[in-house]
Design an enzyme around this catalytic site. Sequence first.
Site, PDB file in Angstrom:
ATOM      1  CG  LEU A 188      -2.052  -0.982   1.292  1.00 57.95           C
ATOM      2  CD1 LEU A 188      -2.696  -0.980   2.681  1.00 57.95           C
ATOM      3  CD2 LEU A 188      -3.097  -0.671   0.228  1.00 57.95           C
ATOM      4  CG  ASP A 189      -0.208   4.836  -2.126  1.00 57.64           C
ATOM      5  OD1 ASP A 189      -0.665   5.330  -1.075  1.00 57.64           O
ATOM      6  OD2 ASP A 189      -0.840   4.823  -3.195  1.00 57.64           O
ATOM      7  CE  LYS A 190       4.879   9.901   3.761  1.00 61.02           C
ATOM      8  NZ  LYS A 190       5.841  10.997   3.487  1.00 61.02           N
TER       9      LYS A 190
END
Length: 243
Positions: A100-102
Amino acid sequence: MRINKYIAQTGIVSRRKADELIISGRVKVNGKIVTLLGYEIRTKDKVAVDDKLVYIKKYSYYRFYKPTGCITTKEDEKNRKTIYDYLPEELQDLKPVGRLDKDSSGLIILTNDGDLIYDLTHPSIKVSKVYKVAVNAKINYKELEILAKGIEIEKGKIAYCDSEILETNSSSTLLEITLYQGLNRQIRKMFEYLGHKVISLKRIRHATIDVIGLKRGEVKQLKPKQIKELKSYIEKIKEENDA
């Protein structure tokens, strides 16, 4: 046991990465380089990767609620916060299943079971991942059809998803999005194509495992029943793909 499966079950890499290690000559059995993917490992064989002996570990399975603001990796050259900052020392060797991205939050499955990581992430198996996504626009059903048919988010990469509107008003929409792919920032890029911006994105389920009962930053071990249901789900998908 085939050598690529053995290496995957040590937890150091997925089976796909194990294939790459074998082909590149980085794997030895009893001191001799083995490059045959179908090589059978016997009980007394000693397997080494980059001249370091590797052993099959006891499998561990956890679910983790990733908060926004951290990245899904072990180390970061920019010294950003990672998911491992939230994990106790005894879980530091587990690997995330997907990313999952930031700016995204929600469920991440953690394990040292290389075969499971492979099955949950390989594009040919098409395991479902479900997200709640808020967008800064009123989404119409024509746009849902475009999302379902597919959008070229990068050259040669067609992204698609199933979507359902949960809530909507004149300035925003909350949707449930189901993916069967793992393309980088896929949902955000799809809505960018439509001219919209994702306000928030949370993964609520991966295969049969969900985020219910977890607080942000919390990690819990999967129960035997959950593990059994997860593996049965994967086997069912494989059987359907082969039919």
